[in-house]
Design an enzyme around this catalytic site. Structure first.
Site, PDB file in Angstrom:
ATOM      1  N   CYS A 118       0.883  -1.176   0.000  1.00  0.00           N
ATOM      2  CA  CYS A 118       0.000   0.000   0.000  1.00  0.00           C
ATOM      3  C   CYS A 118       0.915   1.218   0.000  1.00  0.00           C
ATOM      4  O   CYS A 118       1.138   1.845   1.031  1.00  0.00           O
ATOM      5  CB  CYS A 118      -0.919  -0.007   1.214  1.00  0.00           C
ATOM      6  SG  CYS A 118      -1.923  -1.512   1.344  1.00  0.00           S
TER       7      CYS A 118
ATOM      8  N   CYS B 139      -0.794   3.896  11.311  1.00  0.00           N
ATOM      9  CA  CYS B 139      -0.661   5.184  12.009  1.00  0.00           C
ATOM     10  C   CYS B 139      -1.900   5.430  12.863  1.00  0.00           C
ATOM     11  O   CYS B 139      -2.438   6.535  12.897  1.00  0.00           O
ATOM     12  CB  CYS B 139      -0.425   6.326  11.018  1.00  0.00           C
ATOM     13  SG  CYS B 139      -1.738   6.544   9.791  1.00  0.00           S
TER      14      CYS B 139
END
Length: 514
Positions: free
Chosen positions: A265, A396
């Protein structure tokens, strides 16, 4: 005649409540309760107690609305030595300050990280004591967050301005926290807004709100609330703005020259290019992303850094593996099983670790929607990895479901996987609550800004510099998991330690396929 000597900043220790300029991040009630349950889970309560767990959770909500205390820059050490990049960056930033004619120039401190050998750290000065002006420019929340991390205001981010604003006008910039300001409004906005600094207009109001959307610099920030250099156009082939944990990920994966590596990704390509640089542009880095224009951005970033070993494809990584010869491509996805030496899965996630973020408008359904996709991607990653290969999973965000619970699921689902130590290990251990053992939690790396007792500085004294030489990466084991909260000291820890803590929320797991 020489001008005044620029002032130097410092890092001063503050308790979390003392650093507060903005309120805690705004969440929907159901999201608040969900996160509170995560950070007050039974395993964590048994480890640290209810009072400390509650303190950590409230501290997290507070730090998320404020920017990190350091700007982190990754140096392109495959093109130039770190010290040369550091010297050229200091020279470029100094020249920009001189050209700006700012009467209150502040010397930019550029520090080395003792354990991450291609990182430069710039302490952020703030929150500064500033007086808002009468003329107000309102910007969107995303633009406001960028200003808090050193950016100027570009025209697309401007929502409202004074009626007769023209170039040269002194203005204050406010961030529209809830997105309620009407575009083109001329009256003072009375909604939920926060002051992010003062600047000078570079455009006429009519240009900003013309039928053809304006581009370019709208407001040049002369007195940002948090002072950090703007990196727009600064040494684009030598420095790359990247949060510290995102740089650590590349080193944890540890790609070597000649290997075949997959970034599943990959957009916008920061980690992809870092991996290629660590491989000295020798071998093959294949980067996948589902969105076509983002794939083009990966290619542009690789070209700018002269990385010819990167190949980017627009492809859904959940479908990147197949055993059907009829479906195999000649040079791109899908790939046969066991095609890669190392796989990076920096997974799509709820992004709840990003800073600064003053409001999260997502529903609980949206926040919890990422886990099934992450498991599909993990399934493909395990198949694509060769025996003996390394898989790194990162996000994140700060939730258990997208981090430690995914690790527990992967270990249970794929007996061929085992957790292995990470190097460098500059974050903390994993968060209890997913049924992992203390030894397993030690092998994980969670960057938890709520555990930082360091706030951005208010003082203007000079900070103690880090070493001018970057030491080699340590071979020491990760620090042990502690049930005790770090005490709130009155003495500032080393700046590198502050930078390791005062960053975005982030999570890293490293697996070996046996």
């Amino acid at each position: 005649m020489r001008g005044p000597v620029p002032k130097k900043p410092t890092a001063v220790l503050h308790r979390p409540e003392e650093m507060s300029v903005f309120p805690r991040v705004s969440l929907r009630p159901e999201v608040y309760e969900h996160l509170r349950h995560v950070f007050l889970n039974q395993e964590l309560l048994a480890a640290v107690g209810r009072a400390e767990a509650e303190r950590r959770f409230q501290g997290l909500l507070l730090v998320l609305s404020h920017p990190p205390g350091f700007t982190c820059v990754r140096a392109s050490t495959h093109l130039a030595p770190l010290e040369e990049v550091r010297r050229r960056l200091a020279q470029e930033l100094q020249q920009r300050q001189q050209r700006s004619g700012s009467p209150a120039a502040v010397a930019v401190e550029i520090l080395l990280h003792p354990r991450v050998p291609d990182v430069l750290l710039l302490p952020v000065i703030g929150p500064r004591s500033l007086v808002p002006l009468r003329s107000e420019v309102v910007v969107g929340a995303q633009c406001g967050s960028a200003v808090l991390r050193g950016a100027n205001v570009f025209a697309p981010g401007i929502v409202a301005t004074p009626k007769f604003m023209k170039p040269g006008d002194a203005v204050s910039v406010f961030s529209d926290v809830d997105g309620r300001c009407t575009r083109g409004c001329t009256k003072p906005f009375q909604g939920n807004k926060v002051f992010v600094g003062n600047g000078v207009s570079e455009m006429h109001r009519a240009t900003i709100f013309a039928q053809e959307p304006a581009k370019g610099l709208g407001v040049r920030m002369t007195e940002p609330l948090y002072q950090s250099p703007s990196f727009d156009g600064v040494l684009p082939d030598l420095v790359f703005l990247q949060n510290l944990p995102s740089v650590v990920v590349g080193h944890v994966l540890g790609p070597r020259p000649g290997e075949r590596v997959l970034d599943m990704c990959a957009a916008p390509g920061g980690k992809t290019c870092h991996l290629a640089g660590l491989m000295k542009n020798q071998g093959e880095v294949l980067a996948l992303d589902r969105i076509k224009n983002k794939v083009e951005l990966i290619r542009q970033n690789a070209a700018a850094l002269r990385l010819t070993c990167v190949r980017a494809f627009c492809f859904n990584s959940t479908q990147a593996v197949t055993s059907d010869p009829a479906l195999l491509a000649t040079d791109g996805p899908p790939f046969p099983p066991s095609s890669f030496d190392r796989v990076l899965l920096d997974a799509p996630c709820s992004g709840l670790g990003q800073r600064p973020s003053m409001t999260v408008g997502w529903s609980l359904k949206e926040i919890t929607s990422y886990s099934p996709l992450q498991r599909k991607l993990l399934h493909a990653a395990v198949q694509l990895l060769r025996p003996g290969g390394v898989l790194v999973y990162s996000t994140c965000t700060v939730t258990l479901a997208e981090n430690e619970e995914q690790v527990a699921w992967a270990l249970d689902t794929y007996p061929c996987l085992s957790l292995v130590p990470q190097e460098p290990h500059v974050g903390g251990p994993g968060l209890p609550g997913a049924g992992l053992t203390p030894d397993q939690l030690k092998l994980l790396q969670r960057f938890s800004p709520e555990l930082s007792n360091v706030a951005p500085p208010l003082s203007t004294e000079a900070p103690p510099p880090l070493s001018n030489e970057a030491p080699p990466l340590s071979t020491e084991a990760p620090p042990p998991l502690s049930n005790e909260a770090p005490p709130l000291s009155t003495e500032a820890p080393p700046l590198s330690h502050q930078a390791d803590r005062d960053t975005i929320g982030f999570f890293i797991a490293k697996f070996l396929k046996n």
